[in-house]
Design a protein around this motif. Structure first.
Motif, PDB file in Angstrom:
ATOM      1  N   ARG A   1      39.797  55.075  76.169  1.00 57.80           N
ATOM      2  CA  ARG A   1      40.191  55.842  77.249  1.00 57.80           C
ATOM      3  C   ARG A   1      40.213  57.178  76.903  1.00 57.80           C
ATOM      4  NH1 ARG A   1      44.919  53.988  77.402  1.00 57.80           N
ATOM      5  NH2 ARG A   1      44.560  52.213  78.764  1.00 57.80           N
TER       6      ARG A   1
ATOM      7  N   THR B   1      37.798  59.633  78.963  1.00 59.13           N
ATOM      8  CA  THR B   1      38.458  60.839  79.583  1.00 59.13           C
ATOM      9  C   THR B   1      37.888  62.096  79.166  1.00 59.13           C
ATOM     10  OG1 THR B   1      40.501  59.581  79.859  1.00 59.13           O
ATOM     11  CG2 THR B   1      40.720  62.036  80.212  1.00 59.13           C
TER      12      THR B   1
ATOM     13  N   SER C   1      36.015  64.672  81.756  1.00 56.54           N
ATOM     14  CA  SER C   1      36.670  65.952  81.995  1.00 56.54           C
ATOM     15  C   SER C   1      35.466  67.062  81.748  1.00 56.54           C
ATOM     16  CB  SER C   1      37.755  66.234  80.754  1.00 56.54           C
ATOM     17  OG  SER C   1      38.038  67.619  80.762  1.00 56.54           O
TER      18      SER C   1
END
Length: 595
Positions: free
Chosen positions: A29, A33, A37
């Motif tokens: 994760r 992420t 981002s």
């Protein structure tokens, strides 16, 4: 105690495994992420850069597109079959090159098939699988056959580029006998009726093959004709053997009971092919064949039916097949353009986006031009398959445009963001949409580039062109189109009309559209109507049952899939070439005119 210890030990191991799995999930994760981002940040910065000076961005991207388009100076079009559909560097091509260098190129063929007139029922002595047509094993049918062939000898054409007149005698391959008698080379049952005793000259005093044959036929009865057709031998006038099944079809009986359903004649022209702009061109032969086609269409016969083909008619039919859907493509373009202009924004004087839609199509046009330029600069040829590229680019570009606009609408509807400056809102929208269009663009381009490993040159070139097109579409969508959306957002904030931007709307601007509907009609429908319906317990069960059954039907359907190819699929209906092919299949089957 040992039992409890074992249980505790097992429980400890299970807990460790669960912790490890959770740790792995958290690690994965964190990676996803971080990637998301990074992409969002990159696109936010790109949005800030583009929206800071949108006019400059538009001008710069137009200049970039112009530079890319300079590659069109190396544009190369290819339509030769051996360059499109045959793997290059193979032994077959090397052998073909050797044969052409030492023996010349292959001949051009004219084929004419003559059949009897249709009848309501099949004649008694006809084969069971024969079409219902009259017997052509008669003197009258052979004379009509000769008259039909005579059209080719009477045809003359003027070559537009050289203003020279060409005839069959000037183009045909010739054949001679030991005495030096020379005629145009052909293969048909007419050769069986050539008799030197009836040798007849044409108006210029030269021996005439067809006049000689007709002079012989006019002295024969139907019984004598059928005797010759039965006994043969099936050879040309100068003794070259012919395959009987190539020149006559649907044969049954003999002598007085002889039945024949069709005759075929194959005439050979000399091939003088030159390569012009990636296309094989034989100017003289093509001009003559076009005129011959017109003369054959004008020719009528009361005794027989006939169909015909030439190398040019085959090429024309294939060309028509490739370009015949241009009108449908045009309609598709127009429908997509109309849909985009109407639904990119709202049905509202201020909140519509008609001009933005036009700019989106302009960006797609620049992407298309850049694709042509870059692909040409890389030495990739343009083939028949590439004609679908404009529609492909248009569809992908419109999809990217809708994703970006949808993200901008969501930012404008957000209470936290809608009062921010235009530059910030556009950048946030691009940050949201950037991930989606980046993933789709990269995956689409990757699929096309991977497909380019095929050995077929036409598909390899198309795949590379398409991959470049996807990237160009992406580039101009996130720069030029986003730049104009910045200008458009300023217009909307200033309450100026979309098309007539010099006019301002009264304040406050009503958000309802021309139909007095608030924005988000589809969203409200799916949220309040469709979602509750689909999520109903009984509906979910019904959907699962339906699609499970549909999946089973699809699996059953795959077991009935057959691999089949027929060259007639390329011939449009109601064309001369399709008519010839259908008659040839009906009478001669898959047997080609072997010479």
């Amino acid at each position: 105690a040992r039992g409890r210890s074992a249980v505790e030990m097992d429980g400890g191991e299970d807990g460790a495994m669960v912790d490890a799995e959770k740790s792995g999930e958290r690690g994965l994760r964190r990676v996803t992420t971080a990637i998301d981002s990074f992409i969002r940040t990159a696109f936010f910065r790109l949005g800030m850069l583009v929206s800071a000076k949108p006019v400059v961005t538009i001008v710069v991207m137009c200049i970039v597109a112009g530079l890319f388009c300079t590659g069109l100076l190396a544009f190369e079009q290819e339509s030769r079959g051996e360059k499109l559909w045959v793997p290059q560097g193979t032994e077959a091509l090397e052998n073909q090159k050797f044969v052409e260098q030492h023996f010349g190129t292959q001949a051009r063929f004219l084929n004419t098939i003559v059949t009897g007139k249709e009848t309501s029922s099949r004649p008694e002595n006809a084969p069971d699988d024969a079409p219902a047509s009259e017997n052509v094993a008669t003197q009258a049918a052979l004379l009509a056959f000769a008259d039909t062939v005579q059209v080719s000898y009477q045809t003359s054409a003027t070559v537009e580029s050289t203003k020279e007149t060409v005839t069959l005698e000037s183009l045909c391959l010739t054949t001679s006998d030991s005495s030096g008698l020379t005629f145009c080379r052909s293969f048909s049952v007419l050769d069986l009726f050539f008799d030197r005793a009836f040798l007849t000259n044409d108006s210029s005093g030269q021996p005439d093959f067809l006049r000689t044959v007709k002079a012989k036929l006019e002295t024969l009865s139907d019984a004598q004709v059928r005797q010759i057709l039965t006994d043969g031998p099936y050879a040309t006038w100068n003794g070259i053997a012919m395959q009987k099944e190539n020149v006559v079809a649907q044969v049954s009986g003999a002598y007085d009971s002889l039945y024949m359903g069709a005759y075929r004649i194959t005439q050979l022209l000399e091939s003088n092919i030159e390569v012009v702009d990636g296309e094989n061109v034989d100017v003289d032969a093509e001009a003559w064949e076009d005129q011959w086609t017109e003369d054959m269409v004008a020719h009528k016969s009361d005794e027989v039916n006939f169909v015909f083909e030439s190398a040019s008619s085959q090429e024309d039919s294939l060309s028509e097949a490739l370009t015949g859907d241009v009108s449908l493509f045009t309609i598709g373009f127009l429908l997509l353009i109309i849909y985009t202009l109407l639904f990119l924004g709202q049905f509202h004087f201020v909140y519509s986006r008609w001009v933005a839609g036009l700019v989106l199509f302009g960006a797609i046009g620049l992407a298309l031009g850049s694709t042509y330029g870059l692909s040409s600069a890389f030495g990739l040829f343009f083939g028949p398959v590439h004609q679908v590229l404009p529609l492909l680019i248009l569809g992908l570009g419109v999809d990217d445009g809708f994703v970006i606009v949808r993200a901008l609408d969501e930012v404008n509807a957000n209470e936290h963001h809608k009062r921010k400056p235009v530059r910030a809102r556009v950048s946030l929208a691009l940050a949201d949409a950037g991930t989606a269009i980046t993933v789709t663009s990269i995956t689409n381009a990757a699929v096309f580039f991977i497909s380019s490993v095929t050995k077929l040159p036409a598909l390899r070139s198309f795949s590379l062109w398409a991959g470049i097109a996807v990237l160009m579409d992406f580039l101009f969508s996130v720069t030029l189109f986003v730049a104009y959306l910045t200008i458009d957002e300023r217009r909307r904030d200033a309450r100026r009309y979309d098309v007539i931007c010099c006019r301002k709307a009264a304040e406050p601007v009503k958000t309802s559209n021309w139909f007095r509907l608030e924005p988000g009609v589809l969203e409200r429908f799916f949220e309040k109507r469709w979602s509750p319906f689909v999520l109903n317990k009984f509906v979910r069960i019904a959907i699962l049952v339906f699609f499970t059954a549909l999946f089973g039907v699809c699996i059953w359907g795959t077991t009935m899939l057959k691999l089949n190819f027929d060259f007639s699929y390329f011939y449009p209906d109601d064309t001369l070439q399709k008519d010839f092919y259908d008659v040839e299949q009906a009478y001669f089957g898959d047997l080609g005119a072997t010479v």
